[in-house]
Design a protein around this motif. Structure first.
Motif, PDB file in Angstrom:
ATOM      1  N   LYS A 296       2.596   7.043  -9.859  1.00 39.87           N
ATOM      2  CA  LYS A 296       1.476   6.107  -9.967  1.00 39.87           C
ATOM      3  C   LYS A 296       1.210   5.710 -11.407  1.00 39.87           C
ATOM      4  O   LYS A 296       0.598   4.676 -11.667  1.00 39.87           O
ATOM      5  CB  LYS A 296       0.222   6.718  -9.350  1.00 39.87           C
ATOM      6  CG  LYS A 296       0.230   6.713  -7.828  1.00 39.87           C
ATOM      7  CD  LYS A 296      -0.957   7.471  -7.294  1.00 39.87           C
ATOM      8  CE  LYS A 296      -0.836   7.697  -5.801  1.00 39.87           C
ATOM      9  NZ  LYS A 296      -1.906   8.569  -5.308  1.00 39.87           N
TER      10      LYS A 296
ATOM     11  N   PRO B   8      -5.210  -4.750  -5.368  1.00 35.62           N
ATOM     12  CA  PRO B   8      -5.232  -4.931  -3.918  1.00 35.62           C
ATOM     13  C   PRO B   8      -5.771  -6.312  -3.551  1.00 35.62           C
ATOM     14  O   PRO B   8      -6.245  -7.055  -4.406  1.00 35.62           O
ATOM     15  CB  PRO B   8      -6.180  -3.838  -3.441  1.00 35.62           C
ATOM     16  CG  PRO B   8      -6.354  -2.917  -4.575  1.00 35.62           C
ATOM     17  CD  PRO B   8      -6.132  -3.709  -5.803  1.00 35.62           C
TER      18      PRO B   8
ATOM     19  N   ASN C 296       0.826  -1.204   0.000  1.00 38.17           N
ATOM     20  CA  ASN C 296       0.000   0.000   0.000  1.00 38.17           C
ATOM     21  C   ASN C 296       0.863   1.258   0.000  1.00 38.17           C
ATOM     22  O   ASN C 296       0.489   2.266  -0.601  1.00 38.17           O
ATOM     23  CB  ASN C 296      -0.933   0.007   1.213  1.00 38.17           C
ATOM     24  CG  ASN C 296      -2.154  -0.854   0.971  1.00 38.17           C
ATOM     25  OD1 ASN C 296      -2.559  -1.056  -0.171  1.00 38.17           O
ATOM     26  ND2 ASN C 296      -2.725  -1.379   2.021  1.00 38.17           N
TER      27      ASN C 296
ATOM     28  N   THR D 274       2.318   1.751  -3.488  1.00 35.80           N
ATOM     29  CA  THR D 274       1.399   2.251  -4.500  1.00 35.80           C
ATOM     30  C   THR D 274       0.849   3.623  -4.153  1.00 35.80           C
ATOM     31  O   THR D 274       0.023   4.149  -4.873  1.00 35.80           O
ATOM     32  CB  THR D 274       0.210   1.291  -4.652  1.00 35.80           C
ATOM     33  OG1 THR D 274      -0.333   1.061  -3.348  1.00 35.80           O
ATOM     34  CG2 THR D 274       0.628  -0.007  -5.257  1.00 35.80           C
ATOM     35  N   GLY D 275       1.299   4.181  -3.025  1.00 44.48           N
ATOM     36  CA  GLY D 275       0.873   5.531  -2.688  1.00 44.48           C
ATOM     37  C   GLY D 275      -0.469   5.592  -1.999  1.00 44.48           C
ATOM     38  O   GLY D 275      -1.026   6.660  -1.811  1.00 44.48           O
ATOM     39  N   TYR D 276      -1.017   4.440  -1.610  1.00 44.72           N
ATOM     40  CA  TYR D 276      -2.305   4.454  -0.909  1.00 44.72           C
ATOM     41  C   TYR D 276      -2.114   4.930   0.525  1.00 44.72           C
ATOM     42  O   TYR D 276      -2.936   5.653   1.062  1.00 44.72           O
ATOM     43  CB  TYR D 276      -2.924   3.057  -0.956  1.00 44.72           C
ATOM     44  CG  TYR D 276      -4.245   2.931  -0.250  1.00 44.72           C
ATOM     45  CD1 TYR D 276      -5.327   3.722  -0.627  1.00 44.72           C
ATOM     46  CD2 TYR D 276      -4.424   2.022   0.783  1.00 44.72           C
ATOM     47  CE1 TYR D 276      -6.533   3.617   0.010  1.00 44.72           C
ATOM     48  CE2 TYR D 276      -5.646   1.898   1.423  1.00 44.72           C
ATOM     49  CZ  TYR D 276      -6.691   2.699   1.034  1.00 44.72           C
ATOM     50  OH  TYR D 276      -7.895   2.579   1.680  1.00 44.72           O
ATOM     51  N   LEU D 277      -1.020   4.516   1.120  1.00 45.23           N
ATOM     52  CA  LEU D 277      -0.674   4.968   2.462  1.00 45.23           C
ATOM     53  C   LEU D 277       0.644   5.733   2.398  1.00 45.23           C
ATOM     54  O   LEU D 277       1.405   5.576   1.455  1.00 45.23           O
ATOM     55  CB  LEU D 277      -0.498   3.765   3.397  1.00 45.23           C
ATOM     56  CG  LEU D 277      -1.722   2.933   3.727  1.00 45.23           C
ATOM     57  CD1 LEU D 277      -1.306   1.717   4.523  1.00 45.23           C
ATOM     58  CD2 LEU D 277      -2.717   3.752   4.504  1.00 45.23           C
ATOM     59  N   SER D 278       0.884   6.517   3.422  1.00 48.20           N
ATOM     60  CA  SER D 278       2.194   7.157   3.498  1.00 48.20           C
ATOM     61  C   SER D 278       3.043   6.365   4.476  1.00 48.20           C
ATOM     62  O   SER D 278       2.531   5.587   5.267  1.00 48.20           O
ATOM     63  CB  SER D 278       2.047   8.569   4.002  1.00 48.20           C
ATOM     64  OG  SER D 278       1.770   8.508   5.381  1.00 48.20           O
TER      65      SER D 278
ATOM     66  N   LEU E 180       6.109   9.678  -2.647  1.00 43.68           N
ATOM     67  CA  LEU E 180       5.501  10.731  -1.829  1.00 43.68           C
ATOM     68  C   LEU E 180       5.643  12.117  -2.446  1.00 43.68           C
ATOM     69  O   LEU E 180       4.726  12.923  -2.395  1.00 43.68           O
ATOM     70  CB  LEU E 180       6.128  10.740  -0.434  1.00 43.68           C
ATOM     71  CG  LEU E 180       5.522   9.766   0.576  1.00 43.68           C
ATOM     72  CD1 LEU E 180       6.087  10.039   1.948  1.00 43.68           C
ATOM     73  CD2 LEU E 180       4.009   9.863   0.598  1.00 43.68           C
TER      74      LEU E 180
END
Lengths: 248, 358
Positions: B73, B80, B45, B48-52, B66
């Protein structure tokens, strides 16, 4: 952003919800228009628009409840968040989809005024000249429609924000209904408050207080700015919700 | 292609990913392996930039995820754990939506057709996703990840919930994708990574436990020193012979019996192939050898050995449990095998720094 806009607008009409919204809105608007103008033999549209705003208590949450809540439940937000689209793009795409459907319906509901104009023409036909203006005031209608659209935008932004907080559509709808209800009711209550300071604060919080100028046919720039700011604030909060989730 | 440096992710006080660093080169297929809750999905995650991340940096195709999320992306296709499908769309609508969402520039009809060909969803192209079976939904999810032909493809447990035939199909698909894409997949099934990946990164409790080429781990498995042999003959004498034979370090009688043949478990010394000499010895003594089976050391054993290593308590519990089943020897052997494999490949990370275990 455009892809999300298109998808949301489409999904209103894949699900029944788009039809329910448009249908309910038009029926409610037509009935209110009949009741407030034709029924009470008046050309004044101000009470029609006030009633219409009260119908938003139910109608706007219909539009906004699923926007983020459903994505979260289906885990499809992961798709949007990992796509090359910014959070602003995602939020604005959804906002404009709801807003477009809303605007379209409001504009369609303007056919309600045609009977007023045709009645006015019939009434004027017998008289050569009258000092009194007979018929609806176009400027008032025009300004009120703009006002209604701005209030709608603010409520949609609010609903969008609430929807981003939960993954339960029903909870989103109920919370949005209650907040809009409280906002509108506060304006009514406000008239009975004696303390100026409290009245002043409440008039800032409840969106209705700024509508009076519009219904008098005045395009009040400060009110326009006010409604746009309220929408902007809620959109910003929605973006922050997603940023927060990412960073949390 | 992908570079992860000192990645840390905390959820409150809970540390999901703890200082992970690894790199993935172009065209490599890497498997992230670990038990549930190991931090595989979190790592993906973040990738893929879903979370930091809490700290550390992740870059894809030279772009920091980031700092430059939108550009980065564009190089990633992500499936997922739960395929992100809009159930009320048809497959066609869904893929077109993704095509638009990703701002893909390739010829749409042709590109989507190619993808449908690859993942075999042509026959359900016009159907509503709601009505599709799990296997087809998974494939639509994979198709989604392939849109725009991204250089990096990331799959989180792609074969969960599929039937065995579909699993094989998906694995073949992954292997084919590895020819022109960089692929990262996560799984807790060892055979899967063994079948598909060039490299295996094993994660447990947010830390990398092992980062090895698949061959090395497979070699550790093949470098087998334990056999189950079936010999006809007097049990005591055979056992005595086995124990005294040079090259055999361990022998015991197993409970199975097949006519007058008894089964024995033997273990040879490191680096000695005991099979031939054992055959001749037995022939001399006229004790027919009726069966010899290498005790398959599954990756599971290695995996358990490695993972247990990092948590002494769990390992202790496991030991006491397995003792009752007589499986302790197996675990120990599994560990030594891994160690041996590691030594022969220049001090590997397999048993890197597990101060905790000591």
């Amino acid at each position: 952003m455009f892809a999300i806009f298109k998808k949301e607008l489409r999904s209103y009409f894949i699900n029944a919800i788009g039809y329910v919204f448009v249908g309910a809105f038009l029926v409610a608007a037509a009935l209110m228009c009949c009741y407030t103008t034709l029924g009470s033999q008046s050309y004044s549209t101000s009470s029609y628009f006030t009633m219409l705003i009260f119908s938003f208590i139910i109608l706007i949450p219909l539009l906004t409840m699923k926007l983020f809540a459903e994505e979260k439940k289906l885990r499809t937000e992961q798709l949007l968040m990992t796509a090359p689209v910014s959070v602003w793009g995602m939020v604005m795409g959804k906002f404009f989809a709801a807003f477009t459907l809303f605007c379209g319906t409001v504009l369609v509901s303007c056919i309600n005024f045609f009977p007023l104009y045709s009645y006015a023409r019939a009434e004027r036909a017998g008289q050569e000249y009258s000092e009194l203006h007979v018929g609806p005031v176009t400027a008032q209608i025009f300004a009120s429609v703009i006002g209604i659209i701005l209030i709608g935008a603010a409520f949609i932004a609010l609903g969008l924000f609430i929807s981003s907080l939960t993954e339960n559509q029903l909870a989103a709808a109920v919370i949005t209904v209650s907040i809009i209800f409280v906002m509108l009711i506060l304006d009514v209550v406000n008239q009975y408050i004696d303390v100026y300071a409290i009245r002043f604060v409440i008039s800032w919080v409840c969106l209705m207080s700024r509508f009076a100028n519009f219904s008098n046919g005045i395009l009040d720039y400060s009110a326009i700015l006010y409604y746009l700011s309220i929408s902007g604030v809620f959109l910003l909060l929605t973006v922050r919700v997603y940023d927060k989730r990412r960073w949390g | 292609m992908i570079k992860i440096e000192h990645l840390v992710k905390n959820y409150g006080s809970n540390c999901a990913v703890d200082d992970i660093s690894f790199e993935v080169g172009k065209g490599e297929i890497v498997g992230l392996l670990g038990p549930n809750g190991a931090g595989k999905s979190t790592t993906m995650n973040i990738l893929t930039g879903y979370l930091s991340s809490t700290s550390g940096s992740v870059s894809v195709a030279g772009l920091n995820v980031l700092d430059n999320p939108i550009e980065a992306k564009k190089h990633i296709g992500y499936l997922p754990e739960q395929p992100p499908l809009y159930l009320d769309m048809t497959v066609e609508e869904y893929l077109i939506f993704n095509y638009n969402l990703k701002g893909c520039k390739l010829n749409r009809t042709k590109h989507l057709e190619e993808i449908c060909e690859v993942v075999k969803i042509k026959d359900v192209y016009k159907r509503v996703i709601k009505n599709l079976s799990k296997g087809y939904r998974q494939r639509v999810g994979i198709a989604q990840a392939l849109i725009g032909s991204p250089e990096v493809i990331i799959f989180d447990e792609p074969t969960v919930g599929l039937d065995p035939k579909q699993i094989i199909e998906v694995r073949n698909l992954l292997r084919n994708l590895g020819r022109d894409h960089t692929v990262i997949l996560s799984t807790h099934i060892l055979q899967e990574v063994q079948a598909v990946c060039d490299r295996i990164v094993i994660i447990n409790k947010g830390k990398i436990v092992a980062d090895e080429k698949t061959e090395n781990i497979t070699r550790a498995v093949e470098n087998n020193r334990r056999f189950n042999v079936k010999i006809c003959g007097p049990q005591k004498e055979v056992l005595a012979m086995l124990r005294s034979k040079p090259g055999i370090v361990y022998a015991e009688v197993l409970a199975q019996r097949d006519g007058d043949a008894y089964s024995y478990l033997i273990e040879s010394e490191v680096g000695i192939d005991i099979r031939k000499s054992l055959f001749y010895t037995l022939a001399e003594k006229k004790w027919p050898l009726v069966g010899m089976e290498a005790m398959g050391m599954s990756l599971e054993d290695i995996f358990i050995a490695i993972v247990d290593q990092t948590s002494p308590k769990a390992r202790y519990e496991r030991k006491t449990k397995s003792r009752t089943r007589g499986g302790e020897a197996e675990r120990e052997i599994a560990k030594t095998l891994v160690e041996d494999a590691g030594k022969s490949h220049g001090g590997s990370a397999l048993f890197g720094d597990d101060t905790e275990a000591k």
